[in-house]
Scaffold this motif. Sequence first.
Motif, PDB file in Angstrom:
ATOM      1  N   LEU A   1     -16.051 -11.228  42.053  1.00 40.94           N
ATOM      2  CA  LEU A   1     -15.874 -12.354  42.665  1.00 40.94           C
ATOM      3  C   LEU A   1     -16.478 -12.682  43.914  1.00 40.94           C
ATOM      4  O   LEU A   1     -17.216 -13.812  44.107  1.00 40.94           O
ATOM      5  CB  LEU A   1     -14.298 -12.556  42.938  1.00 40.94           C
ATOM      6  N   LEU A   2     -16.580 -11.787  44.909  1.00 42.98           N
ATOM      7  CA  LEU A   2     -17.470 -11.973  46.144  1.00 42.98           C
ATOM      8  C   LEU A   2     -18.882 -12.030  45.753  1.00 42.98           C
ATOM      9  O   LEU A   2     -19.548 -13.046  46.338  1.00 42.98           O
ATOM     10  CB  LEU A   2     -17.196 -10.687  46.893  1.00 42.98           C
ATOM     11  N   ALA A   3     -19.402 -11.171  44.916  1.00 48.06           N
ATOM     12  CA  ALA A   3     -20.662 -11.216  44.360  1.00 48.06           C
ATOM     13  C   ALA A   3     -21.161 -12.437  43.616  1.00 48.06           C
ATOM     14  O   ALA A   3     -22.292 -12.911  44.214  1.00 48.06           O
ATOM     15  CB  ALA A   3     -21.069  -9.946  43.396  1.00 48.06           C
ATOM     16  N   SER A   4     -20.245 -13.076  43.014  1.00 48.44           N
ATOM     17  CA  SER A   4     -20.506 -14.611  42.331  1.00 48.44           C
ATOM     18  C   SER A   4     -20.883 -15.496  43.498  1.00 48.44           C
ATOM     19  O   SER A   4     -21.550 -16.527  43.218  1.00 48.44           O
ATOM     20  CB  SER A   4     -19.660 -14.703  41.391  1.00 48.44           C
ATOM     21  N   ARG A   5     -20.215 -15.540  44.648  1.00 52.87           N
ATOM     22  CA  ARG A   5     -20.340 -16.395  45.713  1.00 52.87           C
ATOM     23  C   ARG A   5     -21.384 -16.310  46.414  1.00 52.87           C
ATOM     24  O   ARG A   5     -21.949 -16.905  47.148  1.00 52.87           O
ATOM     25  CB  ARG A   5     -19.027 -16.317  46.476  1.00 52.87           C
TER      26      ARG A   5
ATOM     27  N   ARG B   1      -6.648 -11.625  44.482  1.00 51.57           N
ATOM     28  CA  ARG B   1      -8.075 -11.881  44.060  1.00 51.57           C
ATOM     29  C   ARG B   1      -8.596 -13.113  44.829  1.00 51.57           C
ATOM     30  O   ARG B   1     -10.014 -13.373  44.674  1.00 51.57           O
ATOM     31  CB  ARG B   1      -8.451 -11.869  42.641  1.00 51.57           C
ATOM     32  N   VAL B   2      -8.305 -13.975  45.329  1.00 49.86           N
ATOM     33  CA  VAL B   2      -8.540 -15.190  45.927  1.00 49.86           C
ATOM     34  C   VAL B   2      -9.141 -14.864  47.476  1.00 49.86           C
ATOM     35  O   VAL B   2      -8.275 -14.896  48.310  1.00 49.86           O
ATOM     36  CB  VAL B   2      -7.603 -16.371  46.037  1.00 49.86           C
ATOM     37  N   VAL B   3     -10.434 -14.446  47.385  1.00 56.57           N
ATOM     38  CA  VAL B   3     -10.850 -13.938  48.761  1.00 56.57           C
ATOM     39  C   VAL B   3     -11.843 -14.653  49.388  1.00 56.57           C
ATOM     40  O   VAL B   3     -12.567 -14.592  50.605  1.00 56.57           O
ATOM     41  CB  VAL B   3     -11.487 -12.388  48.637  1.00 56.57           C
ATOM     42  N   THR B   4     -12.460 -15.931  48.677  1.00 57.19           N
ATOM     43  CA  THR B   4     -13.351 -16.678  49.184  1.00 57.19           C
ATOM     44  C   THR B   4     -12.644 -17.940  49.417  1.00 57.19           C
ATOM     45  O   THR B   4     -12.103 -18.600  48.714  1.00 57.19           O
ATOM     46  CB  THR B   4     -14.687 -16.875  48.481  1.00 57.19           C
ATOM     47  N   PRO B   5     -13.464 -19.068  50.256  1.00 55.35           N
ATOM     48  CA  PRO B   5     -13.125 -20.333  50.750  1.00 55.35           C
ATOM     49  C   PRO B   5     -12.957 -21.285  49.492  1.00 55.35           C
ATOM     50  O   PRO B   5     -12.259 -21.889  49.252  1.00 55.35           O
ATOM     51  CB  PRO B   5     -13.798 -20.967  51.795  1.00 55.35           C
ATOM     52  N   LEU B   6     -14.135 -20.942  48.573  1.00 59.58           N
ATOM     53  CA  LEU B   6     -14.301 -21.917  47.565  1.00 59.58           C
ATOM     54  C   LEU B   6     -13.450 -21.506  46.417  1.00 59.58           C
ATOM     55  O   LEU B   6     -12.785 -22.190  45.569  1.00 59.58           O
ATOM     56  CB  LEU B   6     -15.768 -21.773  46.948  1.00 59.58           C
TER      57      LEU B   6
ATOM     58  N   VAL C   1     -25.537 -15.201  58.120  1.00 62.08           N
ATOM     59  CA  VAL C   1     -25.237 -14.162  58.301  1.00 62.08           C
ATOM     60  C   VAL C   1     -24.144 -13.591  57.206  1.00 62.08           C
ATOM     61  O   VAL C   1     -23.637 -14.399  56.733  1.00 62.08           O
ATOM     62  CB  VAL C   1     -24.765 -13.466  59.702  1.00 62.08           C
ATOM     63  N   LEU C   2     -23.977 -12.238  57.239  1.00 62.61           N
ATOM     64  CA  LEU C   2     -23.187 -11.723  55.891  1.00 62.61           C
ATOM     65  C   LEU C   2     -21.655 -11.920  56.378  1.00 62.61           C
ATOM     66  O   LEU C   2     -20.971 -12.507  55.120  1.00 62.61           O
ATOM     67  CB  LEU C   2     -23.111  -9.997  56.218  1.00 62.61           C
ATOM     68  N   TYR C   3     -21.032 -12.116  57.388  1.00 57.30           N
ATOM     69  CA  TYR C   3     -19.688 -12.564  57.465  1.00 57.30           C
ATOM     70  C   TYR C   3     -19.509 -13.919  57.424  1.00 57.30           C
ATOM     71  O   TYR C   3     -18.202 -14.708  57.233  1.00 57.30           O
ATOM     72  CB  TYR C   3     -18.921 -12.036  58.664  1.00 57.30           C
ATOM     73  N   SER C   4     -20.635 -14.895  57.258  1.00 60.08           N
ATOM     74  CA  SER C   4     -20.276 -16.168  56.985  1.00 60.08           C
ATOM     75  C   SER C   4     -20.958 -16.696  55.562  1.00 60.08           C
ATOM     76  O   SER C   4     -21.153 -18.031  55.450  1.00 60.08           O
ATOM     77  CB  SER C   4     -20.747 -16.958  58.318  1.00 60.08           C
ATOM     78  N   CYS C   5     -21.501 -16.074  54.868  1.00 53.92           N
ATOM     79  CA  CYS C   5     -22.475 -16.413  53.751  1.00 53.92           C
ATOM     80  C   CYS C   5     -21.504 -16.625  52.594  1.00 53.92           C
ATOM     81  O   CYS C   5     -21.864 -17.315  51.738  1.00 53.92           O
ATOM     82  CB  CYS C   5     -23.285 -15.108  53.197  1.00 53.92           C
ATOM     83  N   VAL C   6     -20.249 -16.430  52.612  1.00 54.64           N
ATOM     84  CA  VAL C   6     -19.309 -17.307  51.342  1.00 54.64           C
ATOM     85  C   VAL C   6     -18.668 -18.462  52.183  1.00 54.64           C
ATOM     86  O   VAL C   6     -17.671 -19.175  51.518  1.00 54.64           O
ATOM     87  CB  VAL C   6     -18.306 -16.167  51.022  1.00 54.64           C
ATOM     88  N   GLY C   7     -18.916 -18.988  53.352  1.00 54.62           N
ATOM     89  CA  GLY C   7     -18.327 -20.153  54.015  1.00 54.62           C
ATOM     90  C   GLY C   7     -17.098 -19.523  54.857  1.00 54.62           C
ATOM     91  O   GLY C   7     -16.918 -18.377  54.978  1.00 54.62           O
TER      92      GLY C   7
END
Length: 365
Positions: free
Chosen positions: A173-177, A206-211, A37-43
């Motif tokens: 950055l979000l889009a790339s993940r 700008r560090v907004v994703t777990p990876l 789902v959307l809220y978990s798609c970046v981990g």
Amino acid sequence: MLLLLAVTIWAPCRAAEVGEDEDFVIASLLVASPGDVLYSCVGHACLRMQCPEHGLDYCFSYEGEPVEHQIPRFFAGRLKMGMYAVPTKDYLPFFANDKRGVKQYRLNLPLEAKRRLWEILDNRAMEGADLSYDYLKHGCAQTIIQFLVQALDTIPIQFAPWTEKYDKTRRELLASRVSAYPWNRIALYTLVGAEADDTDCSQLERVVTPLDLLEVLQGAAVNGRPIISEAPVQLLPEGKSVGRTWFTPMLLAILLLWLSLANFWLRWPFVDWLLLGLQFLLGLFLCYLVFVSDLPCTEWNWLLIPFNPLPLLLWRWHRRWALAFAAILAGWVLVMCFYPHQLTDWAYVVLVTALVPVFCRQRNK
């Protein structure tokens, strides 16, 4: 409260007995693989805190209220989020049930910093879910960085030189993940407004994703010592690949573009009304997000220019303005193609292109 007492009272005594044993408190970063789902798609990322001496083992995770049964409240921006402290043995099954992998990265921090970190996390967990849902400012990656900085107090984190990647906007950055998740990607561009295009924020913001968080911490150090130096421990294997599908938003947009162009010869009224209805409904939704909803990062959205309710509301006089609106749509497409920052998904560019012939045809009807 028991966790706070254990760390603040027993840790100093035990540390003195064993000569400041750094393993009295163990801090680790847990990184979970993406979900469907959307809220978990970046981990997801959380902190695991352990005190083997007292048998304490908890995961501290920033979580929002469940979205599945509260979708209207989510779009209204009324969901809450906060820190939760969950025993690790009870926390990992949530990911195991979804067949999501989890890796653990041990954090090399001074003992005093780990004690302060546990105290900060414990205090925040006791405050409950009292923050408005905000995936940019209160997301898992940002909160972990903020808590690490607080715990280290006067000890600075030496970050590696920032790469050109972090010159991009948070939207990019979000889009790339989520590039492998086409429907989640277009949902992201639908919901996320111009705030995510702000270039005044720092690289750290700008560090907004777990990876991205993991990448930054692997290149960071405290007192000259790498924060992450050991190989990760696989706590849960990744059981499935999510997100990939043959029927993508781009394919749908291309089909609608083909249908719109073919309608120059077919002249089927339902094709025009299909595209106009889609434009109207999406416009209503975007107007709600921008002008009514309190959902973060929806103050303005570039999609409002091509997708808004005005064309159908003013349809009675469409012969006067249809050609002008077609020119506006064409101009929007050109801006999205050449603007230096990526403001929308390419599927939307194709879809807006499909609308241009619709309004060109209306001029002569």
